[in-house]
Design a protein around this motif. Structure first.
Motif, mmCIF file in Angstrom:
data_model
loop_
_atom_site.group_PDB
_atom_site.id
_atom_site.type_symbol
_atom_site.label_atom_id
_atom_site.label_comp_id
_atom_site.label_asym_id
_atom_site.label_seq_id
_atom_site.Cartn_x
_atom_site.Cartn_y
_atom_site.Cartn_z
ATOM 1 N N GLU A 33 -1.118 4.421 -12.678
ATOM 2 C CA GLU A 33 -0.513 6.072 -12.845
ATOM 3 C C GLU A 33 -0.639 6.334 -14.348
ATOM 4 O OE1 GLU A 33 2.141 9.342 -13.709
ATOM 5 O OE2 GLU A 33 2.846 7.357 -13.637
ATOM 6 N N GLY A 92 -0.108 1.324 -1.519
ATOM 7 C CA GLY A 92 -0.271 2.231 -2.537
ATOM 8 C C GLY A 92 0.127 1.506 -3.863
ATOM 9 N N THR A 93 0.284 0.244 -3.867
ATOM 10 C CA THR A 93 0.997 -0.281 -5.110
ATOM 11 C C THR A 93 -0.183 0.008 -6.280
ATOM 12 O OG1 THR A 93 1.555 -1.977 -3.814
ATOM 13 C CG2 THR A 93 1.614 -2.588 -6.290
ATOM 14 N N ALA A 151 -2.280 1.972 -7.274
ATOM 15 C CA ALA A 151 -2.243 3.371 -7.495
ATOM 16 C C ALA A 151 -1.108 3.818 -8.540
ATOM 17 C CB ALA A 151 -2.399 4.558 -6.427
ATOM 18 N N GLU A 152 -0.106 3.252 -7.738
ATOM 19 C CA GLU A 152 1.318 3.647 -8.571
ATOM 20 C C GLU A 152 1.274 3.048 -9.885
ATOM 21 O OE1 GLU A 152 4.690 2.897 -6.293
ATOM 22 O OE2 GLU A 152 5.795 2.142 -8.262
ATOM 23 N N TYR A 204 -5.011 9.119 7.553
ATOM 24 C CA TYR A 204 -4.596 8.431 6.367
ATOM 25 C C TYR A 204 -3.224 8.454 6.146
ATOM 26 C CZ TYR A 204 -5.307 6.644 1.789
ATOM 27 O OH TYR A 204 -4.933 5.628 0.688
ATOM 28 N N ARG A 205 -2.760 7.226 6.208
ATOM 29 C CA ARG A 205 -1.100 6.714 6.088
ATOM 30 C C ARG A 205 -0.457 7.744 6.887
ATOM 31 N NH1 ARG A 205 -2.582 2.860 2.931
ATOM 32 N NH2 ARG A 205 -3.267 3.152 0.986
ATOM 33 N N PRO A 213 4.803 -6.590 -4.039
ATOM 34 C CA PRO A 213 5.226 -5.940 -2.816
ATOM 35 C C PRO A 213 4.430 -6.678 -1.429
ATOM 36 C CG PRO A 213 4.431 -4.362 -4.494
ATOM 37 C CD PRO A 213 4.202 -5.726 -4.967
ATOM 38 N N ARG A 230 1.560 3.069 8.765
ATOM 39 C CA ARG A 230 1.571 3.492 7.268
ATOM 40 C C ARG A 230 0.256 3.015 6.689
ATOM 41 N NH1 ARG A 230 3.777 2.063 1.943
ATOM 42 N NH2 ARG A 230 4.296 -0.182 2.644
ATOM 43 N N HIS A 256 -8.952 3.137 -1.649
ATOM 44 C CA HIS A 256 -7.627 2.979 -1.152
ATOM 45 C C HIS A 256 -7.208 1.481 -0.999
ATOM 46 C CE1 HIS A 256 -8.622 6.831 1.203
ATOM 47 N NE2 HIS A 256 -8.150 7.175 -0.202
ATOM 48 N N GLY A 257 -6.121 1.272 -1.497
ATOM 49 C CA GLY A 257 -5.601 -0.089 -1.513
ATOM 50 C C GLY A 257 -5.226 -0.201 -0.054
ATOM 51 N N SER A 299 -7.585 7.046 -6.894
ATOM 52 C CA SER A 299 -7.567 6.946 -5.232
ATOM 53 C C SER A 299 -8.941 7.029 -4.589
ATOM 54 C CB SER A 299 -6.741 7.934 -4.973
ATOM 55 O OG SER A 299 -5.310 7.659 -4.966
ATOM 56 N N PRO A 343 5.563 10.742 -7.660
ATOM 57 C CA PRO A 343 4.137 10.039 -7.752
ATOM 58 C C PRO A 343 4.064 8.936 -8.732
ATOM 59 C CG PRO A 343 4.203 12.010 -9.342
ATOM 60 C CD PRO A 343 5.639 11.907 -8.878
ATOM 61 N N CYS A 344 4.932 8.181 -8.549
ATOM 62 C CA CYS A 344 5.395 6.963 -9.563
ATOM 63 C C CYS A 344 6.434 6.244 -9.360
ATOM 64 C CB CYS A 344 5.453 7.694 -10.915
ATOM 65 S SG CYS A 344 6.693 8.640 -11.193
ATOM 66 N N ASN A 345 6.748 4.993 -9.845
ATOM 67 C CA ASN A 345 8.097 4.363 -9.979
ATOM 68 C C ASN A 345 9.064 5.207 -10.627
ATOM 69 O OD1 ASN A 345 9.985 2.547 -10.017
ATOM 70 N ND2 ASN A 345 9.314 1.496 -11.880
ATOM 71 N N GLU A 373 -1.229 8.861 -4.213
ATOM 72 C CA GLU A 373 -1.017 7.633 -3.475
ATOM 73 C C GLU A 373 0.474 7.106 -3.367
ATOM 74 O OE1 GLU A 373 -1.879 5.127 -0.787
ATOM 75 O OE2 GLU A 373 -3.714 6.250 -1.608
ATOM 76 N N ALA A 374 1.124 7.206 -4.619
ATOM 77 C CA ALA A 374 2.337 6.520 -4.899
ATOM 78 C C ALA A 374 3.346 7.428 -3.855
ATOM 79 C CB ALA A 374 2.726 6.519 -6.470
#
Lengths: 426, 192
Positions: B174, B167-168, B170-171, A131-132, A54, A106, B163-164, B160, A200-202, A178-179
């Protein structure tokens, strides 16, 4: 020093006085060949192509005179200029009734206001310590701010730009993941706030609090699910005549280089539509893990495939008269650009041409790229991607009252203005 | 808690003596950083990362986050407070020139090392952090990082608590278990 905890202090002090030490050491390991099935097998063997990370961009904004304007290309008759700079990670754009442009971020903790007084523009921080705070919306004088897990507001914001009160939080019934936790926020024609709760994930099986678009009343009451089966929404707008909700969606990572495409969707049956995540991607690819026992036809198809990992973000229906007639009623959309792909894709602002039925002119499953691509998606601003590296990344678009278009760039922390015709000439 | 109070006083003295505010040269500004993070790129301080050969882009993001309190750790927030944007850039560039840290020594548990290696592939760590774990641009070098700091950091990302910038992590974390975190840290700390 006042907020230092004594434990941390003790550790650091002891450590820096050399009370705790670890001997440096050597352990040589030979380089290992790739194991069978390694995702690295088949990777292009160039330095640039191996980078699949990323790209959050630098934390410090690019100085106005260093912005990559000379690299950004627009069609004949258009003109692109810097509207404002110095807002690190500039994301969503909103216009106030009195002409103030609001800019969210963000990755930073701030929301800014750009005030234009006779062509001289001033950037003011109107909220910080958030926050974000990616999601912002403006409605009847009030600025709404969606952070990762709460929504707040500042009433009569344009009358308090120099000394704004702290935002008042009024909605907190949100997960804290977070995700895909950050929000896109808009106000619908029904005067409700629309936002998403991403997966909450990929790729995972989300519970019933995730992977959805929700709407709430302007006071936070009456929460309802508008649509389900959505991995992450990154842009929303309502068609100006039919009032139908359209939204952009980022599809899962790591399935392959060329698939799945990100999607453009619309919600024809609020409360009922399911867009397929995590079972089906881009309307016609069952997930290799979660897709078993399901058919993609159980779910609502996208209206357009927008390119592999392209990161389609903000868009608006263009209703102005400044741009050529072919723009009116069509969608102008920012593709932030891929990271999960060796040869990056996107990094542009495009026009998506719609027919009278509100659907793009090409059939929904026509690929947007790579390859010949679609005939109803036309580039407007290109050049953010240079030699497989980003020099900028478009995030959101905003139509101004004169029909010009603002474009945010979170990589450089800037906002550009796109104009056409006489307005583009000095 | 007399010892804690004494420690706080000591730290206060140390910070005042070495605080970057008013320091003239880059070497003077970076000296207090290296006091804990290691003169030669290798941290010998518990739970404190080695900075050697860290990517300048990642170092810049972290110092910036400390200055803006986007990442909270009181000592670092205080240290970064007086730094200008140019300081941040210069210090990050200087950090990138420190020699890379050496892998952790001692007898090696080969099976555990292999478990960690398999996880580095399975969890795709090597895509972003690169096959040599040297990182690239905004993605940090993790090769031969301190094991205690790696475990702490991975746990904090997963919960969490840290905090990065995005959010990479944290993802990514998971689906990863605590045992896997410890195995990953074991292997990364011993990466050649």
């Amino acid at each position: 020093m006042t907020r230092m905890t004594s434990l941390r202090t003790l550790l650091l002090t002891s450590a820096c006085l050399g009370l705790l030490t670890a001997a440096p050491a050597f352990a040589q390991q030979p380089a290992q060949p790739l194991p069978p099935g390694s995702p690295l097998i088949g990777q292009p063997d160039t330095e640039a192509a191996k980078k699949l990370a990323p790209v959050p961009g630098p934390p410090l904004p690019t100085a106005a005179d260093k912005l990559p304007l000379d690299k950004l290309k627009v069609p004949k008759g258009f003109k692109l200029e810097v509207y404002a700079s110095g807002m690190p990670n500039a994301r969503s754009l909103r216009l106030g009734d009195k002409g103030t442009v609001f800019v969210s971020s963000r990755l930073q903790d701030k929301v800014w206001a750009i005030v234009d007084q006779g062509g001289k523009r001033e950037v003011k921080v109107i909220a910080s310590g958030l926050y974000r705070p990616n999601g912002i919306a403006f409605h009847k004088g009030t600025l709404y701010i969606a952070e990762l897990s709460q929504i707040s507001k500042i009433d009569d914001i344009e009358d308090h730009l120099d000394n704004p009160p702290k935002p008042t939080v009024f909605y907190t019934d949100l997960p804290k993941d977070e995700a895909h936790g950050w929000k896109y926020l808009t106000v619908g024609p029904d005067e409700k706030l629309y936002f998403q709760v991403g997966a909450p994930c990929n790729i995972c099986m989300p519970d019933d609090k995730h992977a959805q678009i929700r709407r709430i009343n302007l006071d936070g009451s009456g929460a309802e699910i508008v649509a389900r089966g959505i991995r992450q929404v990154v842009g929303m707008d309502f068609q100006p005549v039919t009032k139908i909700l359209y939204f952009s969606e980022n599809s899962r990572d790591w399935l392959s280089e060329d698939f799945p495409n990100d999607k453009l969707n619309r919600v024809m049956h609020p409360g009922q539509d399911n867009f397929g995540y995590p079972y089906c991607h881009q309307g016609n690819i069952p997930d290799p893990e979660f897709g078993w026992g399901h058919s993609c036809d159980e779910f609502v198809h996208p209206i357009a495939l927008m390119g592999p990992h392209a990161a389609v973000l903000g868009f608006r229906f263009y209703t102005g008269t400044m741009f050529p007639a072919e723009y009116r009623g069509n969608i102008i959309l920012a593709r932030h650009g891929s990271w999960n792909r060796s040869k990056k894709f996107g990094g542009d602002v495009v026009l998506v041409k719609l027919g009278k039925d509100g659907l793009p002119l090409d059939k929904w499953d026509t690929p947007a790229g790579p390859g010949p691509g679609r005939k109803d998606i036309e580039p407007i601003v290109t050049g953010f991607l240079q030699n497989n590296n980003y020099v900028g990344r478009p995030v959101d678009v905003l139509q101004m009252n004169d029909g010009a278009l603002l474009i945010s760039d979170d990589y450089n922390g800037a906002v550009y203005r796109l104009s056409y015709g006489a307005a583009a000439k000095h | 808690m007399r010892s804690a109070r004494l420690a706080a006083m000591l730290a206060a003295t140390w910070l005042t003596a070495l605080a970057p505010a008013g320091a003239e040269t880059l070497e003077e500004k970076i000296a207090p950083c290296l006091a804990c993070h290691g003169e030669n790129g290798q941290s010998e301080t518990v739970n404190t990362p080695s900075l050697g050969a860290q990517t300048a882009a990642y170092a810049l993001i972290q110092i910036y986050m400390f200055r803006e309190k986007l990442r909270t750790f009181d000592v670092m927030n205080e240290m970064a407070k007086p730094l200008t944007d140019d300081d941040l850039r210069a210090i990050s560039d200087r950090i990138a020139t420190l020699p890379a840290p050496k892998p952790a020594a001692g007898p090696v548990d080969a099976a555990r090392l292999e478990r960690g290696r398999a996880l580095l592939e399975k969890d795709r760590c090597v895509f972003c952090h690169r096959p040599d774990l040297a990182g690239a641009e905004n993605v940090p070098r993790i090769a031969a990082q301190r094991e205690d700091y790696l475990v702490k950091t991975l746990r904090e990302y997963k919960s969490s608590a840290r905090h990065g910038y995005d959010g990479t992590m944290a993802e990514v974390l998971e689906p990863i278990t605590d045992q896997e975190i410890r195995d990953l840290a074991y292997t990364i700390a011993r990466h050649k």
